[in-house]
Every structure is written in structure tokens, then in C-alpha cells.
Design a protein around this motif. Sequence first.
Motif, mmCIF file in Angstrom:
data_model
loop_
_atom_site.group_PDB
_atom_site.id
_atom_site.type_symbol
_atom_site.label_atom_id
_atom_site.label_comp_id
_atom_site.label_asym_id
_atom_site.label_seq_id
_atom_site.Cartn_x
_atom_site.Cartn_y
_atom_site.Cartn_z
ATOM 1 N N UNK A 138 32.243 18.705 21.426
ATOM 2 C CA UNK A 138 30.818 18.502 21.674
ATOM 3 C C UNK A 138 29.963 19.607 21.084
ATOM 4 N N UNK A 139 30.385 20.853 21.250
ATOM 5 C CA UNK A 139 29.605 21.968 20.702
ATOM 6 C C UNK A 139 29.556 21.911 19.180
ATOM 7 N N UNK A 140 30.690 21.641 18.567
ATOM 8 C CA UNK A 140 30.728 21.527 17.105
ATOM 9 C C UNK A 140 29.863 20.362 16.651
ATOM 10 N N UNK A 141 29.978 19.246 17.359
ATOM 11 C CA UNK A 141 29.209 18.052 17.007
ATOM 12 C C UNK A 141 27.706 18.289 17.122
ATOM 13 N N UNK A 142 27.272 18.872 18.215
ATOM 14 C CA UNK A 142 25.838 19.134 18.403
ATOM 15 C C UNK A 142 25.344 20.127 17.354
ATOM 16 N N UNK A 143 26.142 21.145 17.058
ATOM 17 C CA UNK A 143 25.744 22.124 16.049
ATOM 18 C C UNK A 143 25.588 21.465 14.680
ATOM 19 N N UNK A 144 26.606 20.710 14.254
ATOM 20 C CA UNK A 144 26.540 20.072 12.937
ATOM 21 C C UNK A 144 25.446 19.013 12.874
ATOM 22 N N UNK A 145 25.257 18.266 13.958
ATOM 23 C CA UNK A 145 24.188 17.267 14.000
ATOM 24 C C UNK A 145 22.826 17.929 13.913
ATOM 25 N N UNK A 146 22.643 19.039 14.598
ATOM 26 C CA UNK A 146 21.346 19.716 14.542
ATOM 27 C C UNK A 146 21.092 20.320 13.163
ATOM 28 N N UNK A 147 22.138 20.863 12.543
ATOM 29 C CA UNK A 147 21.979 21.391 11.184
ATOM 30 C C UNK A 147 21.600 20.265 10.227
ATOM 31 N N UNK A 148 22.331 19.133 10.306
ATOM 32 C CA UNK A 148 22.031 18.009 9.426
ATOM 33 C C UNK A 148 20.634 17.438 9.717
ATOM 34 N N UNK A 149 20.285 17.366 11.007
ATOM 35 C CA UNK A 149 18.965 16.865 11.384
ATOM 36 C C UNK A 149 17.842 17.759 10.867
ATOM 37 N N UNK A 150 18.021 19.068 10.963
ATOM 38 C CA UNK A 150 17.006 19.987 10.429
ATOM 39 C C UNK A 150 16.891 19.846 8.917
ATOM 40 N N UNK A 151 18.026 19.709 8.245
ATOM 41 C CA UNK A 151 18.014 19.517 6.810
ATOM 42 C C UNK A 151 17.256 18.236 6.447
ATOM 43 N N UNK A 152 17.553 17.155 7.156
ATOM 44 C CA UNK A 152 16.870 15.891 6.891
ATOM 45 C C UNK A 152 15.367 16.008 7.146
ATOM 46 N N UNK A 153 14.988 16.633 8.251
ATOM 47 C CA UNK A 153 13.560 16.774 8.562
ATOM 48 C C UNK A 153 12.848 17.647 7.545
ATOM 49 N N UNK A 154 13.494 18.715 7.093
ATOM 50 C CA UNK A 154 12.873 19.577 6.083
ATOM 51 C C UNK A 154 12.812 18.859 4.745
ATOM 52 N N UNK A 155 13.836 18.114 4.405
ATOM 53 C CA UNK A 155 13.894 17.380 3.153
ATOM 54 C C UNK A 155 12.831 16.293 3.113
ATOM 55 N N UNK A 156 12.698 15.540 4.182
ATOM 56 C CA UNK A 156 11.690 14.484 4.237
ATOM 57 C C UNK A 156 10.301 15.090 4.369
ATOM 58 N N UNK A 157 10.189 16.223 5.063
ATOM 59 C CA UNK A 157 8.899 16.887 5.188
ATOM 60 C C UNK A 157 8.371 17.332 3.833
ATOM 61 N N UNK A 158 9.259 17.811 2.952
ATOM 62 C CA UNK A 158 8.866 18.246 1.620
ATOM 63 C C UNK A 158 8.517 17.037 0.759
ATOM 64 N N UNK A 159 9.333 15.969 0.880
ATOM 65 C CA UNK A 159 9.103 14.787 0.051
ATOM 66 C C UNK A 159 7.967 13.922 0.580
ATOM 67 N N UNK A 160 7.808 13.880 1.914
ATOM 68 C CA UNK A 160 6.815 12.974 2.507
ATOM 69 C C UNK A 160 5.500 13.617 2.594
#
Length: 174
Positions: A152-174
Motif C-alpha cells: 500500500x505504501x509503495x502503491x500510494x507513493x508511486x500513484x502520487x508521483x505519477x499523478x503529480x507528473x500527469x497534473x504538471x504535464x497537463x497543466x503545462x499543455x492545457x
Amino acid sequence: MNLGGQIFELIDMRSFSNLWYWIGLAVLWSTTSHFVMGVPFDLVGRARRKGGQFLIDMNHLAQIKARRLRDVYARAGVWIIGGSAFVLTILAVTGFYYGVEFAQAVFLLVLPMSFVGAMRIRLAYKIEHEDILDEALCRALTRHRFGIQVIGMISVFLTSIWGMYQNMNIGVLG
């Protein structure tokens, strides 16, 4: 703007920027780590401390859950594993190859749960075949819970990292 547009504007359909996704992720892991093999973990603690009826209840509940899980996998295990692999593959390809954020979000929820499911099946067979009871069962359920929490800890960490990456990526593009 029509009603449908207003609803979709009010409810952000992007998964990683949606508060409900993160609440769901927290509830998923909280519930998964509390109910170890279907046994509430507070019952395991009471059985270890007080014994008596709590220990009997924990033994019976773990035996029932292990037997049910073993029976399900004896009858349909191949189909469950094949279907799970199919769904995980579809989610991975749709999410990461075609870039569908919703599929990525679901994949990041389901993949770690498949590892938890495999651990649960392994423990169920161990409980059934080795006839684990009492203090040994408390130790096995505690170890199992620790493994779930690590995943669970690994999953939440990796999901949050991927989620932040997606939000920053879409924030730059959008």
C-alpha cells in the motif's frame, strides 16, 4: 452551457486531479489493511491480548474465509487469473500506450490489489493445509497485514508521483 457541460465542469473527470480519486485510494488501502483475510485486525489484537472467545472467533473466521477462498480458486482460479490478466493488460495498454488517464488511474488501483490477492490466496492455502491456529494464526495475519501495508505504501507513493507528473504535464499543455 447545457446541463451536461455544467455537470462535467463541476465534477472534474480527470482522475489524478479529482479529490474523489484520492479519497477512494485512501479508503481502499485503509479497508484492505484493516480486514486481513476477512478478519478485522482489531479482532486479531483482542485475540492476542485477551484470548478466550476472541481467539475462538478469530480462528473460526479465518478458517471460514480461507476455506471459501480456497474453494473459489479450486473451481475458477484459472478463469479468475486469466480474466485479471486480461483486464490489467487492457488497462495498461489503454492507459499508458493510448494515454487515457482514467485507465491509468484504475490500473494504479488494480495492479497492487492483484498482488494483495495473490498474498491472500497463498495465506488461505497455508491456513488450510498447515492448520494454523491461535498464536501462530495471529502472527501469520500480522505478517500478512504488514505485507499489505508495504504494498500500500509503495502503491500510494508511486500513484502520487505519477499523478503529480500527469497534473504538471497537463497543466503545462492545457
